[in-house]
Each structure stands twice: as structure tokens, then as C-alpha cells.
Design an enzyme around this catalytic site. Structure first.
Site, short mmCIF file in Angstrom:
data_model
loop_
_atom_site.label_atom_id
_atom_site.label_comp_id
_atom_site.label_asym_id
_atom_site.label_seq_id
_atom_site.Cartn_x
_atom_site.Cartn_y
_atom_site.Cartn_z
N ASP A 21 -14.65 21.42 -9.50
CA ASP A 21 -13.44 21.93 -9.77
C ASP A 21 -12.55 22.41 -10.23
OD1 ASP A 21 -13.20 20.19 -7.23
OD2 ASP A 21 -12.57 18.04 -7.84
N ASP A 22 -13.16 23.53 -11.12
CA ASP A 22 -12.06 24.55 -12.03
C ASP A 22 -12.30 25.54 -11.26
OD1 ASP A 22 -14.88 25.30 -12.12
OD2 ASP A 22 -15.53 24.26 -14.05
N GLY A 23 -12.71 25.96 -10.17
CA GLY A 23 -12.25 27.13 -9.99
C GLY A 23 -12.81 28.33 -9.79
N ASP A 95 -23.56 31.54 -9.70
CA ASP A 95 -23.34 31.50 -9.70
C ASP A 95 -23.72 29.37 -9.42
OD1 ASP A 95 -21.43 29.14 -8.50
OD2 ASP A 95 -21.28 29.98 -6.05
N ASN A 150 -9.08 29.36 -16.38
CA ASN A 150 -8.72 28.95 -14.67
C ASN A 150 -7.46 28.24 -14.79
OD1 ASN A 150 -8.26 29.65 -12.29
ND2 ASN A 150 -10.22 28.65 -11.50
N GLY A 446 -43.51 9.54 -66.86
CA GLY A 446 -43.01 9.98 -65.98
C GLY A 446 -43.94 11.08 -64.79
N SER A 515 -55.21 9.81 -67.50
CA SER A 515 -56.98 10.60 -67.86
C SER A 515 -56.95 10.73 -69.67
CB SER A 515 -56.99 11.61 -66.62
OG SER A 515 -55.30 11.90 -66.51
#
Ligand code: ADX
Length: 606
Positions: A21-23, A95, A150, A446, A515
Site C-alpha cells: 500500500d505504499d503506492g 516490480d 510517496n 605465565g 621442561s
């Protein structure tokens, strides 16, 4: 003459998208009408309808809606193509129905369009569907996107309304990859700003819609640089001759030039090119041709003819954006047929990295994709495919997925080229290599912390890796071993053996083991491929001060003996491949250092 003029006109492909419906039909009808593309009997029909309904404007929606099967449902259901032309250009409009469930059609309509007109109802502004359409336009790399606002007549041609909608769209599209976004306020019903202006919006200084279409630069979508010709058919008119037929997907194909056939990498010279019924010297993107080569080489359907100095990628694992088009959701445990150029190959969708919420562009973890949902996936094909990333070459960068049982097209996708993808590619070459990063150092220096973080870094880049941590190995394999020199050597032997086995199969193994025996480490260095000794160095004082596991305390209390660095020797590496001083660097810096080191050794882009 007339015909010639038509032929030389530039062709512009438009796609339209909007919500119900937005044309949209009205707009397309209006464009066709004002560009004289409507037959007189159709006009008469419109006039009749107008009189019957007593309106003052022709209702073009009837024209288009009347043509398709949507009357009963009130919605258009398939992509329909309309044609019109002006003195300057020819237009094809896809379209595309506005209903959200027809995203599939939007993908079809937009995939070869240069311009997208996204229709918005001025009274409603930015809707979910508009967002979705914008997203798809950006995904498909459309050159131009116009937001056509639109029904301006229904908001009194208000500048404030226009400004607000424009602001909303701009805000949303910032995150999208759309280069040319234009806003045009119109009234399709009243014919305002479609092909002319009657001065209802003096505040608007931009394009009239048709002028916009007439003037935008539509660069040819054809890629003339990367020559790619997938072979579709092999023709053998007799014993001695072989011809091949295919579509030049991109680039230019010339007689007399040396070419290469992929994946076999055989080379030959182009002997002849036939276009239609004529022998030609060259053919370019978009032309279907038949050709022959100087050598009689073996070519199969789906092979790609290229030039040696410009090769596509070859992989059986790649990353893609996918729009799911089937009612049955994506099933990661299934296989699908991937149709890419002239090949159909079985594939599985290995990973669904995320789903994109087109409302806010957020990425979300997801287990599947439902109808019309879009996500980023990693695809594994049964055979290697030859492709270009979509942004470089649309024809070799897109594909569809087919359900083998229902034969439905279940998804449309574009192959992505991004950093992650590049790493995927390189990751597979690392796979063949593998490596051992041997982190040695005192307890508490670490090693495990760095190992875990480097592991994460590599894994997120798609690299197969594994950690062999002293504590874990001892717990699971070596819990019969203690900390005598002999036992430590055995412990190292076992870890070294495992690391070497894994790395031979392409895994990057990160070993975190005290190690302490130098000669053993040296032996490994000589014996194993890609073995890197990394000295995680912190002074005994620092390690003891950290005392993460509370062991140093126990040692000092006499509860543990033979402790490395205290009553058991740690033989420092003299020439480690890398030394990381964790008492000088932060954790991140240390991790970074090791990551960069391995990256450099394996030539990774991290
Ligand atoms: S190695 O010396 O054999 O290479 P490994 O790395 O496997 O050592 O195991 C060291 C881990 O065992 C330490 O992180 C610590 O948690 C624990 N451990 C227990 N006793 C000792 C000890 N006497 N010396 C060193 N580490 C010990």
C-alpha cells in the site's frame, strides 16, 4: 535509423521495493503513463474506472494490478518486469512486491539492478520492510538507492515530514555499505515530482524522480578486468575437433591469447571464437560463445577458462552472506546443493556465525535461519570451487542453494571477501604446515596464561590449534610421574611426541611445560619440524611472589621438594627462538608478542 537509436540507448535496470500500500503500482503506472508506455486501450480502461469510481485522478494501480494475479489477495506475488524508455535511456523495472514474506523476490529483482527505488509512505516513514530492503540493497552492492517518499499530498507536502524521514533513514544507513543514497519526495497519484514538478514543494531542491533516473551514472556492471569463462557444454562434431560453449561471465576473451583451464591448470591458445554464426576476434562479458583451442586438452563442464596472471580463488571452504528463502528453516546437519556458475556441488553449512537483525543491524548468535532471515555462514563444499568475492565479480561471487529433495531454491548467497575470509584461506595453508610453540619457563612464569590466550587468538582466525599443558598432561597421562630429572624427561618426551604428531597433521600446538632440561629441548628443535622454543622468562623472585597456585609457599614450608628453580635446576635456554619477559611486559603485551611471532612464522594476517 529509429532502431539504431534504440539500440544505442543506455539500459538502466531498476528495482522497486516497498511495503504494502505504499503506492508502488501507482508510481510505476505513472512513470509508464508519462513516458508514453501505456497502450491506448489500457488508458481507456483506466478512464472508465475513474468515471465509474468518480475520482479525479487516473488510478494506475489498476493498470498494473489488473495485469497480475494478485487481485484477489490484494498483493502482487511475483517479480514482474516493466519497460519504458525516454529519449536518453531505456528502463527495465523489476516490480517487486512489498510484502515482507517476499524478500525472496526482492533478492531476485535486485540482483542485477543498478538502481533501487525504495518506496516509503510519507505517513508511515521508516518501516521494518524499508530497513530490510536497504539492507538487501547494500548486501547486493547496488550502485544507487533512492528513497522515494510517496503520498506527500497526504501530509500537505510537508518539509518537516520529509526531513524527519530522511533523518531516520540516514541514521539507519550509516552502518550500511551504500554509496549513493538519494531522497525524493513525490506524489505518484497526483503526479508530483515523478516526471515534473508543479511547484507543490518549493522547499525541495533535489531531483525530480525521472531526472534522477536520467542522470545518475550507471557504470556497467560488467567486470572487464577479471576474465572468467565457465565451460557449459563440450561439443565434438567429429573425432578430431572439440568445441566448447559457455558464457563470458566477465572480462574479455581474445583469439590467439594464451589461456589456462581451471582446476587442471592446463594451458593452451585460443584458436577460434564463434559468436552467433560468426567467427570473431574477441568476446566480452555477457556474450555466449563457442570456442576452440589449439591443443586437444581435457575440459569438463564447470571448468573455468581464465588467464594465468589473474586467477580466481580456489577453495572448498568460504564465508558467505546468506538470505534464507524457504519455509523450512536452515538445517546445519544437512547437505544442500550449491549452484555456482555452471556447477552444482553438494555442500554443508558448517557454521552459522551469526544472524543479522535487519531492524537494527545487530548480529546475533543463532542456531538456524528462517524464511527471509539473513546470516553469515561458512560453507564447506564437497569439491573445490573457483570463485571471486562478490564485490569483485558478481557473477563468480554469487550462488544459490537447492534442497535436493524438494528441488526448491532455499537460499541465495554472496561470497564475502573480508579479513576473516582471507584468514580462512590462509588457515588452510597453515593446516598443511602445523607448528610447535614450546613455552618453557619456571612455574608461575605465565606459560599457561599465555598459551590459553594465544590459542584463542589463533582459533578465532580459523586455525586448528591445541594446547598441551604440563598440568593437564600430568593429570591425564602422566600421573604416575613425579619431579625427578628422569620423570621430567619422560614427561617432556610424551608431550614432545604428542606435539609432533599433531603438528604433522597441520595443528599449531602450544606446549606449556616447565621442561627444565636444555638438551631435550635442543633435541626436539633438531628433530621436529617447525619447532619453536619460546622462553617465558620471569625471575624466580617474581614467580614466587605471584605464587598463583600457592606452591612456592608449600615449598618454603617444606611440603614440596624437588621444586624447579629452588631445589631442582632449571636450565635456561641460551638461544631461544623467542624470549618473553613476563616480569617486564603486561599479559596482553606478552600474548601479542607470541601471536605476532607465530603469525610471522606462518605468514598469517592477524
Ligand atoms: S616439568 O618439569 O615436568 O616440565 P610440568 O610443566 O609438567 O613440569 O609440571 C609443572 C607443574 O606441576 C607446575 O605448574 C606445578 O603446578 C606442578 N608441580 C608440582 N610439583 C612440582 C615440582 N616439584 N616442580 C615443578 N612443578 C611442580
Amino acid at each position: 535509423m529509429e532502431e539504431n537509436k534504440m539500440k544505442n540507448k543506455e539500459l538502466v535496470r531498476l528495482t522497486t521495493a516497498g511495503s504494502v500500500d505504499d503506492g508502488k503500482s501507482t508510481l510505476i503506472g505513472r512513470l509508464l503513463y508519462e513516458c508514453n508506455a501505456i497502450y491506448s486501450d489500457q488508458l481507456e480502461l483506466l478512464e472508465k474506472i475513474r468515471k465509474k469510481n468518480g475520482g479525479e485522478d487516473l488510478d494506475f494501480a489498476f493498470l498494473l494490478d489488473g495485469l497480475s494475479a494478485e487481485q484477489e489477495q490484494g498483493i502482487t506475488i511475483d517479480v514482474a518486469y516493466r519497460y519504458f524508455s525516454t529519449d536518453k535511456r531505456k528502463y527495465i523495472i523489476a516490480d517487486v512486491p512489498g510484502h515482507e514474506q517476499y524478500t525472496r523476490n526482492m533478492v531476485t529483482g535486485a540482483s542485477n539492478a543498478q538502481v533501487a527505488l525504495i518506496l516509503v509512505d510519507a505517513r508511515k516513514g521508516l518501516l521494518r520492510q524499508s530497513k530490510r530492503h536497504l539492507f538487501i540493497a547494500s548486501l547486493l552492492g547496488l550502485q544507487h538507492v533512492a528513497i522515494v517518499i510517496n503520498k506527500m499530498d497526504l501530509v500537505d507536502y510537508s518539509q518537516a515530514v520529509y526531513d524527519k524521514i530522511k533523518r531516520d533513514f540516514v541514521e539507519f544507513s550509516i552502518k550500511l555499505n551504500i554509496s549513493n543514497l538519494t531522497f525524493i519526495p513525490i506524489s505518484a497519484l497526483k503526479g508530483e515530482m515523478v516526471t515534473k514538478s508543479t511547484g507543490k514543494m518549493p522547499w525541495y531542491k533535489g531531483w525530480i524522480l525521472l531526472d534522477y533516473l536520467e542522470n545518475i551514472q550507471v557504470v556497467s556492471e560488467r567486470n572487464l578486468i577479471d576474465f572468467r569463462l565457465p565451460v557449459q557444454i563440450i561439443l565434438r562434431p567429429d573425432q578430431d575437433h572439440r568445441y566448447y560453449a559457455g558464457l563470458v561471465e566477465s572480462g574479455v576473451f581474445r583469439k590467439g591469447e594464451e589461456i589456462m583451464i581451471l582446476p587442471s591448470r592446463q594451458k593452451s591458445i585460443v584458436k577460434s571464437i564463434i559468436l552467433g554464426l560468426n567467427q570473431v576476434k574477441e568476446a566480452s562479458a555477457g556474450q555466449s560463445i563457442v570456442f576452440s583451442l589449439q591443443d586437444n586438452i581435457d575440459i569438463s563442464r564447470g571448468d573455468i577458462v581464465v588467464r594465468q596472471d589473474n586467477l580466481p580463488r580456489i577453495a572448498s571452504r568460504f564465508e558467505a552472506s546468506l538470505c534464507w528463502l524457504d519455509k523450512r528453516p536452515l538445517d546445519l546437519s544437512r547437505t544442500y546443493i550449491l549452484k555456482h556458475t555452471s556447477k552444482e556441488i553438494r555442500c554443508s553449512l558448517d557454521v552459522l556465525r551469526y544472524r543479522i537483525n535487519t531492524d537494527n543491524l545487530h548480529r546475533k548468535k543463532a542456531k538456524t535461519l528462517h524464511l527471509n532471515e539473513i546470516g553469515r555462514v561458512i560453507i564447506n563444499t564437497n569439491e573445490e570451487i573457483l570463485f571471486d568475492p562478490y564485490i569483485q565479480n558478481k557473477n563468480l561471487g554469487n550462488f544459490i542453494l537447492i534442497d535436493e529433495i524438494s528441488n526448491n531454491t532455499v537460499a541465495a548467497g554472496v561470497i564475502i571477501k573480508d579479513k576473516k575470509y582471507a584468514n580462512e584461506d590462509i588457515a588452510s595453508s597453515v593446516k598443511k604446515k602445523g607448528a610447535i610453540l614450546w613455552l618453557t619457563g619456571l612455574s608461575g612464569s605465565g606459560k599457561s596464561t599465555i598459551a590459553n590466550k594465544v590459542f584463542d587468538n589463533l582459533q578465532t582466525k580459523g586455525i586448528d590449534c591445541e594446547i598441551l599443558d604440563g598440568d593437564v598432561i600430568r593429570q591425564n597421562l602422566n600421573n604416575h610421574l613425579g619431579f625427578s630429572k628422569e620423570d621430567r624427561l619422560k614427561n617432556m618426551e610424551i608431550a614432545g611426541f604428542l606435539a609432533n604428531m599433531l603438528s604433522k597433521h597441520g595443528v599449531v600446538v602450544i606446549v606449556a611445560l616447565i621442561s627444565p632440561c636444555k638438551f631435550k629441548r635442543e633435541e626436539f628443535k633438531n628433530k621436529f619440524d617447525n619447532f619453536y622454543e619460546i622462553y617465558i622468562n620471569a625471575s624466580l623472585a617474581v614467580c614466587e611472589q605471584r605464587d598463583v597456585k600457592g606452591l612456592y609457599k608449600k615449598v618454603r614450608q617444606g611440603e614440596i621438594v624437588n621444586f624447579t628453580g629452588i631445589d631442582n635446576v632449571y636450565e635456561q635456554p641460551k638461544t631461544p627462538d623467542l624470549e618473553v619477559k613476563t616480569d617486564k611486559l603486561s599479559v596482553d603485551e606478552a600474548v601479542d608478542k607470541v601471536t605476532k611471532f607465530i603469525k610471522n612464522k606462518l605468514k598469517l594476517f592477524i
